[in-house]
Design a protein around this motif. Structure first.
Motif, PDB file in Angstrom:
ATOM      1  N   VAL A   1      11.468 -93.378  53.197  1.00 56.16           N
ATOM      2  CA  VAL A   1      11.612 -93.995  54.523  1.00 56.16           C
ATOM      3  C   VAL A   1      10.242 -94.233  55.164  1.00 56.16           C
ATOM      4  CG1 VAL A   1      13.938 -93.079  54.885  1.00 56.16           C
ATOM      5  CG2 VAL A   1      11.971 -91.786  55.730  1.00 56.16           C
ATOM      6  N   ILE A   2       9.288 -93.351  54.915  1.00 56.31           N
ATOM      7  CA  ILE A   2       7.941 -93.569  55.453  1.00 56.31           C
ATOM      8  C   ILE A   2       7.285 -94.763  54.767  1.00 56.31           C
ATOM      9  CG2 ILE A   2       5.628 -92.570  55.614  1.00 56.31           C
ATOM     10  CD1 ILE A   2       7.012 -89.838  56.058  1.00 56.31           C
ATOM     11  N   ALA A   3       7.510 -94.911  53.461  1.00 54.07           N
ATOM     12  CA  ALA A   3       6.980 -96.080  52.751  1.00 54.07           C
ATOM     13  C   ALA A   3       7.597 -97.368  53.293  1.00 54.07           C
ATOM     14  CB  ALA A   3       7.246 -95.948  51.258  1.00 54.07           C
ATOM     15  N   ASP A   4       8.909 -97.353  53.551  1.00 56.19           N
ATOM     16  CA  ASP A   4       9.565 -98.531  54.135  1.00 56.19           C
ATOM     17  C   ASP A   4       8.939 -98.889  55.480  1.00 56.19           C
ATOM     18  OD1 ASP A   4      11.282 -98.652  51.991  1.00 56.19           O
ATOM     19  OD2 ASP A   4      13.057 -97.961  53.078  1.00 56.19           O
ATOM     20  N   TYR A   5       8.696 -97.870  56.291  1.00 61.88           N
ATOM     21  CA  TYR A   5       8.109 -98.099  57.611  1.00 61.88           C
ATOM     22  C   TYR A   5       6.715 -98.713  57.486  1.00 61.88           C
ATOM     23  CZ  TYR A   5       5.943 -97.074  62.118  1.00 61.88           C
ATOM     24  OH  TYR A   5       5.267 -97.181  63.306  1.00 61.88           O
ATOM     25  N   ARG A   6       5.913 -98.172  56.604  1.00 56.46           N
ATOM     26  CA  ARG A   6       4.538 -98.664  56.465  1.00 56.46           C
ATOM     27  C   ARG A   6       4.494-100.085  55.920  1.00 56.46           C
ATOM     28  NH1 ARG A   6       1.814 -93.050  54.085  1.00 56.46           N
ATOM     29  NH2 ARG A   6       1.616 -92.008  56.122  1.00 56.46           N
ATOM     30  N   VAL A   7       5.378-100.385  54.988  1.00 54.98           N
ATOM     31  CA  VAL A   7       5.433-101.754  54.456  1.00 54.98           C
ATOM     32  C   VAL A   7       5.813-102.731  55.561  1.00 54.98           C
ATOM     33  CG1 VAL A   7       6.713-103.291  52.919  1.00 54.98           C
ATOM     34  CG2 VAL A   7       5.884-101.090  52.068  1.00 54.98           C
ATOM     35  N   ALA A   8       6.817-102.375  56.359  1.00 59.62           N
ATOM     36  CA  ALA A   8       7.252-103.258  57.444  1.00 59.62           C
ATOM     37  C   ALA A   8       6.150-103.433  58.485  1.00 59.62           C
ATOM     38  CB  ALA A   8       8.516-102.706  58.090  1.00 59.62           C
ATOM     39  N   ARG A   9       5.457-102.355  58.825  1.00 57.57           N
ATOM     40  CA  ARG A   9       4.380-102.442  59.812  1.00 57.57           C
ATOM     41  C   ARG A   9       3.226-103.301  59.302  1.00 57.57           C
ATOM     42  NH1 ARG A   9       3.903-101.705  64.910  1.00 57.57           N
ATOM     43  NH2 ARG A   9       1.886-100.654  64.713  1.00 57.57           N
ATOM     44  N   ALA A  10       3.013-103.278  57.993  1.00 52.46           N
ATOM     45  CA  ALA A  10       1.911-104.050  57.416  1.00 52.46           C
ATOM     46  C   ALA A  10       2.242-105.530  57.284  1.00 52.46           C
ATOM     47  CB  ALA A  10       1.541-103.485  56.050  1.00 52.46           C
ATOM     48  N   THR A  11       3.515-105.881  57.443  1.00 56.57           N
ATOM     49  CA  THR A  11       3.919-107.290  57.323  1.00 56.57           C
ATOM     50  C   THR A  11       4.275-107.846  58.701  1.00 56.57           C
ATOM     51  OG1 THR A  11       6.140-106.531  56.694  1.00 56.57           O
ATOM     52  CG2 THR A  11       4.620-107.094  54.913  1.00 56.57           C
ATOM     53  N   ASP A  12       5.563-107.898  59.026  1.00 55.89           N
ATOM     54  CA  ASP A  12       5.967-108.505  60.299  1.00 55.89           C
ATOM     55  C   ASP A  12       6.391-107.494  61.355  1.00 55.89           C
ATOM     56  OD1 ASP A  12       8.344-107.644  59.229  1.00 55.89           O
ATOM     57  OD2 ASP A  12       9.227-109.637  59.002  1.00 55.89           O
ATOM     58  N   GLY A  13       6.435-106.200  60.987  1.00 55.38           N
ATOM     59  CA  GLY A  13       6.808-105.174  61.948  1.00 55.38           C
ATOM     60  C   GLY A  13       8.285-105.136  62.282  1.00 55.38           C
ATOM     61  N   LYS A  14       9.091-105.857  61.511  1.00 57.50           N
ATOM     62  CA  LYS A  14      10.527-105.925  61.793  1.00 57.50           C
ATOM     63  C   LYS A  14      11.307-104.929  60.935  1.00 57.50           C
ATOM     64  CE  LYS A  14      10.548-110.755  63.289  1.00 57.50           C
ATOM     65  NZ  LYS A  14      11.107-112.113  63.060  1.00 57.50           N
ATOM     66  N   ALA A  15      12.380-104.417  61.513  1.00 56.72           N
ATOM     67  CA  ALA A  15      13.229-103.466  60.804  1.00 56.72           C
ATOM     68  C   ALA A  15      13.920-104.152  59.630  1.00 56.72           C
ATOM     69  CB  ALA A  15      14.267-102.889  61.757  1.00 56.72           C
ATOM     70  N   PRO A  16      13.958-103.504  58.469  1.00 56.82           N
ATOM     71  CA  PRO A  16      14.638-104.102  57.310  1.00 56.82           C
ATOM     72  C   PRO A  16      16.155-104.063  57.498  1.00 56.82           C
ATOM     73  CG  PRO A  16      13.865-101.897  56.774  1.00 56.82           C
ATOM     74  CD  PRO A  16      13.354-102.203  58.149  1.00 56.82           C
TER      75      PRO A  16
END
Length: 254
Positions: A146-161
């Protein structure tokens, strides 16, 4: 001589068999050898995994000293660095003179030495494997995903998957949800330290919008149960008196 040797051999084997059958299992021996009340000092930062150690001590009724700077997470980590410069992490715990890190390992040390069999199923029970699985799943799979998912989203568009395809973190949440369809607790039939371990990554996944809580109704019901426990409420009042301090931003909902 042959007759004497045969008799001696038979007596030796009988004695060995008796010794083997009378020896207590390792887990029972551990409980029987519970150590005196230790001096536990917990170096803590608000909203971090050190809450697990505080919660466990509250559940067990073990005395402890909690060190942190209220409302100052950076200052709390400065204090941790002063006593543990090699690994500035919360929790950093002194168990008597032993320096301990890794919240799961700390919980196991305290339970093995001072738990008196509490919050851990009997080793030979059907629940023990479940308990141990989620003690390690909490960090080894769920938290990391879940932390990896959060970091990937923050590094792209910041939107929840929220697409049709599950992320790794959402798949791990689904695994936990499916478990709770069969058992009331992560440790099986009763509340155990595995539930203490699972609160942090599940709360993180929901709070940061990595996972949609509507998709995990059993997890939501489980959260209500654990958060209603008196020891959990005491932990919050002691370890997080002002709520979350400087939390990272949640992902934006689509």
């Amino acid at each position: 001589m042959k007759t004497f040797s045969a008799i001696a051999l038979a007596m030796t084997m009988a004695f060995a068999a008796q010794a083997c059958t009378s020896a207590p299992p390792a887990a029972e021996a551990q409980v029987a050898q519970t150590q005196p009340t230790p001096k536990i000092v917990i170096y803590h930062a608000e909203g971090r995994r050190s809450e697990r150690v505080v919660w466990l001590c509250e559940e067990l009724g073990l005395p402890y000293e909690l060190k942190f700077r209220r409302g100052d997470v950076a200052g709390s980590f400065e204090d941790i660095f002063a006593v543990n410069p090699g690994m500035r992490v919360a929790p950093t715990v002194f168990y008597n003179d032993e320096l301990l890190v890794e919240s799961g390992a700390i919980l196991e040390v305290i339970l093995d030495r001072n738990g008196n069999g509490r919050l851990v199923p009997p080793v030979n029970s059907a629940d023990y494997g479940l308990h141990l699985k989620f003690m390690h799943f909490a960090e080894g799979t769920l938290a990391s995903d879940v932390i990896a998912d959060y970091r990937v989203a923050r590094a792209t568009d910041g939107k929840a998957p929220r697409g049709e395809k599950e992320t790794d973190g959402q798949r791990a949440m689904r695994f936990a949800e499916d478990h709770l369809a069969k058992y009331p607790w992560f440790g099986g039939s009763e509340f155990t330290a595995a539930d203490i371990m699972m609160v942090f990554p599940i709360s993180y996944a929901i709070r940061m919008n990595v996972a949609d809580p509507a998709k995990y109704p059993r997890i939501a019901a489980w959260q209500q149960k654990v958060e209603a426990r008196p020891a959990f409420k005491r932990m919050l009042a002691i370890a997080r008196p002002d709520g979350r301090v400087a939390p990272p931003p949640s992902l934006t909902l689509p």
